[in-house]
Design an enzyme around this catalytic site. Structure first.
Site, PDB file in Angstrom:
ATOM      1  CG  ASP A  43       7.656   0.642  -5.784  1.00 31.50           C
ATOM      2  OD1 ASP A  43       6.563   0.289  -5.306  1.00 31.50           O
ATOM      3  OD2 ASP A  43       7.831   0.816  -7.002  1.00 31.50           O
ATOM      4  CG  ASP A  44       6.276  -3.230  -4.007  1.00 34.68           C
ATOM      5  OD1 ASP A  44       5.333  -2.425  -4.098  1.00 34.68           O
ATOM      6  OD2 ASP A  44       6.485  -4.109  -4.861  1.00 34.68           O
ATOM      7  CB  CYS A  82       2.844   1.369  -7.369  1.00 30.95           C
ATOM      8  SG  CYS A  82       3.759  -0.079  -6.827  1.00 30.95           S
ATOM      9  CG  HIS A 136       2.994   3.665 -12.008  1.00 31.99           C
ATOM     10  ND1 HIS A 136       3.503   2.608 -11.281  1.00 31.99           N
ATOM     11  CD2 HIS A 136       2.844   3.201 -13.275  1.00 31.99           C
ATOM     12  CE1 HIS A 136       3.651   1.563 -12.070  1.00 31.99           C
ATOM     13  NE2 HIS A 136       3.248   1.889 -13.291  1.00 31.99           N
ATOM     14  CG  ASP A 317       4.453   2.122  -2.990  1.00 33.24           C
ATOM     15  OD1 ASP A 317       4.819   1.159  -2.305  1.00 33.24           O
ATOM     16  OD2 ASP A 317       4.581   2.156  -4.232  1.00 33.24           O
ATOM     17  CG  HIS A 318       1.676  -0.666  -1.707  1.00 31.34           C
ATOM     18  ND1 HIS A 318       2.590  -1.678  -1.825  1.00 31.34           N
ATOM     19  CD2 HIS A 318       1.640  -0.044  -2.910  1.00 31.34           C
ATOM     20  CE1 HIS A 318       3.089  -1.684  -3.053  1.00 31.34           C
ATOM     21  NE2 HIS A 318       2.542  -0.680  -3.729  1.00 31.34           N
TER      22      HIS A 318
END
Length: 472
Positions: A43-44, A82, A136, A317-318
């Site tokens: 995540d992130d 997300c 999510h 995810d990004h």
């Protein structure tokens, strides 16, 4: 004596033949068994990692995995938030004007008819286990999984006082330094669960799709003290792009509302420099913490001799803004939110190669399907990058990413974004040439010299954003 020797000779030949036959059978079984997949979602996680040239980051386990993988230098998420990014990746489908919009997306609601990647694998004999944050919402796409597991949210923080603050505030503290074992936090518990799964799966006669959905470095930046100690805050600087040029349209910026919900964060305006550096420090510490947890899992995979028949893919995810453009969090169309880390280890094929081929996250689904010998359903819009894994040159030089009204065409070194209304009519635009402006500080879209370039890119954007973009 001769007769005894003859008996021993015959016995040894029979035994050798039996052993040779067993060896052939074992080799045949290894070859015929579908490969396992270890699917690590972080995540992130931005591509500020050692193997991407950021040598200040301490991530020895990710570096080791990268040395056995194919490293994508130009990988882009299709949505920089997300829930939407994950639903798009897991279905292989592009976001549209009305599909895969924000953090709270559910695959089951936005695209219920799509056969997701885990469902395709489950339908074809795979044991599928969802650990941590994959979608999510943990119960999303439930029919695709044999098991769904998440750690209790309480363990986002380790200290009782931090937990108490979290109970009585919208989000809690933005950082935490705790002198505690790794296993106190959610990702430490996640690593132990994935290790137990590997030990059970070792004796299974089914191939597995085992996921590890890592929570950090998502806010809050909470990690054991020893990982904070890896970095000296005096060495941390604000990014070179800590500026918002007047030529960049106002639509490109936001108030980083996600961060503003945490305690001790000002509700508007720039962050004080000390606070900004504390957040960057916390992000780095969180990256090193999750690196250690992923390392435990990879070590167990190898100890169990599962690594030779297991594809390992790791993705964030990004991207994430750490003060870039005076922004924090994601939710925007700058490259800092769109570009992502992506590495894939395919036993016998990858060994630390790098590719600058432009790759989209919707390409992951058809790639994994092809690697295990399955055909992707018609709903999948991505393009397999197996040819790149096999050493071939990619013929694709573009990607499309979207966040709310902003839609970005990445074409070679050009990053062109339009903000459009429901009819697809642009009301703002920006264009950056990464050959001369990698920090995206000089918007070329309104300069007369680039009028024809903008027209061509605008036309191509509409050709590539997906046939159902305005209608679904």
């Amino acid at each position: 004596m001769k007769q005894q020797f003859l008996k021993m000779f015959i016995f040894s030949m029979v035994f050798s033949s039996f052993g040779f036959s067993q060896s052939l059978t074992t080799q045949k079984n290894v070859k015929s068994q579908k490969p396992n997949i270890l699917f690590i979602a972080v995540d992130d996680l931005r591509p500020e990692l050692n193997f991407y040239g950021a040598n200040h980051i301490k991530s020895p386990n990710l570096d080791k995995l990268a040395g056995e993988s194919l490293i994508f230098e130009r990988s882009y998420c299709n949505v920089p938030v997300c829930g939407a990014s994950r639903a798009s990746l897991m279905t292989g489908a592009r976001p549209t004007r009305n599909r895969f919009l924000d953090a709270h997306v559910k695959k089951d609601e936005d695209y219920p008819d799509a056969i997701s990647l885990p469902l395709l694998l489950k339908q074809n004999g795979y044991q599928t286990i969802s650990n941590g944050k994959i979608y999510h919402y943990g119960n999303d796409d439930a029919k695709a999984w044999d098991e769904i597991w998440t750690a209790a949210a309480l363990w986002t923080y380790a200290l009782p006082e931090s937990q108490e603050i979290r109970k009585n505030t919208p989000r809690g503290l933005p950082t935490e330094i705790a002198d505690v074992p790794d296993s106190i936090y959610r990702d430490g518990k996640l690593a132990l669960k994935v290790i137990k799964d590997l030990q059970k799966l070792k004796t299974s006669n089914k191939p597995f799709f085992l996921t590890m959905g890592v929570a950090k470095p998502h806010l809050p930046f909470a990690a054991p003290k020893k990982y904070w100690d890896l970095y000296d805050r005096n060495d941390i600087q604000l990014p070179e792009s800590y500026v918002q040029p007047e030529t960049t349209p106002k639509q490109a910026f936001h108030n980083f509302g996600e961060l503003r919900q945490y305690e001790n964060i000002p509700k508007k305006g720039d962050l004080p420099e000390d606070l900004a550096k504390e957040l960057i420090h916390g992000y780095y510490a969180s990256v090193s913490y999750i690196d250690a947890q992923i390392g435990l899992v990879l070590d167990e995979l190898k100890r169990l001799n599962l690594d030779e028949n297991t594809i390992v893919i790791l993705w964030g995810d990004h991207g994430w803004n750490l003060g870039d453009h005076k922004l924090w969090c994601k939710h925007i169309n700058f490259e800092t939110a769109l570009r992502t880390p992506l590495i894939i280890k395919v036993p016998g094929k990858t060994k630390g190669q790098k590719t600058d081929a432009i790759t989209e996250y919707i390409d992951i689904y058809p790639t994994l399907a092809e690697l295990v010998g399955l055909k992707s359903p018609n709903s999948v819009e991505g393009k397999s990058f197996v040819p790149i894994i096999n050493g071939q040159k990619s013929d694709k030089n573009w990607a499309v990413s979207k966040f709310k009204d902003g839609v970005t065409l990445i074409k070679d070194d050009l990053f062109y974004t339009e903000w459009t209304d429901d009819a697809g009519v642009a009301y703002a635009r920006m264009l950056f040439d990464h050959k001369t402006d990698p920090l995206e500080l000089d918007n070329l879209a309104e300069k007369p010299a680039y009028e024809e370039t903008v027209k061509a890119l605008s036309k191509e954007l509409r050709e590539k954003w997906g046939k159902d973009f305005l209608t679904k």
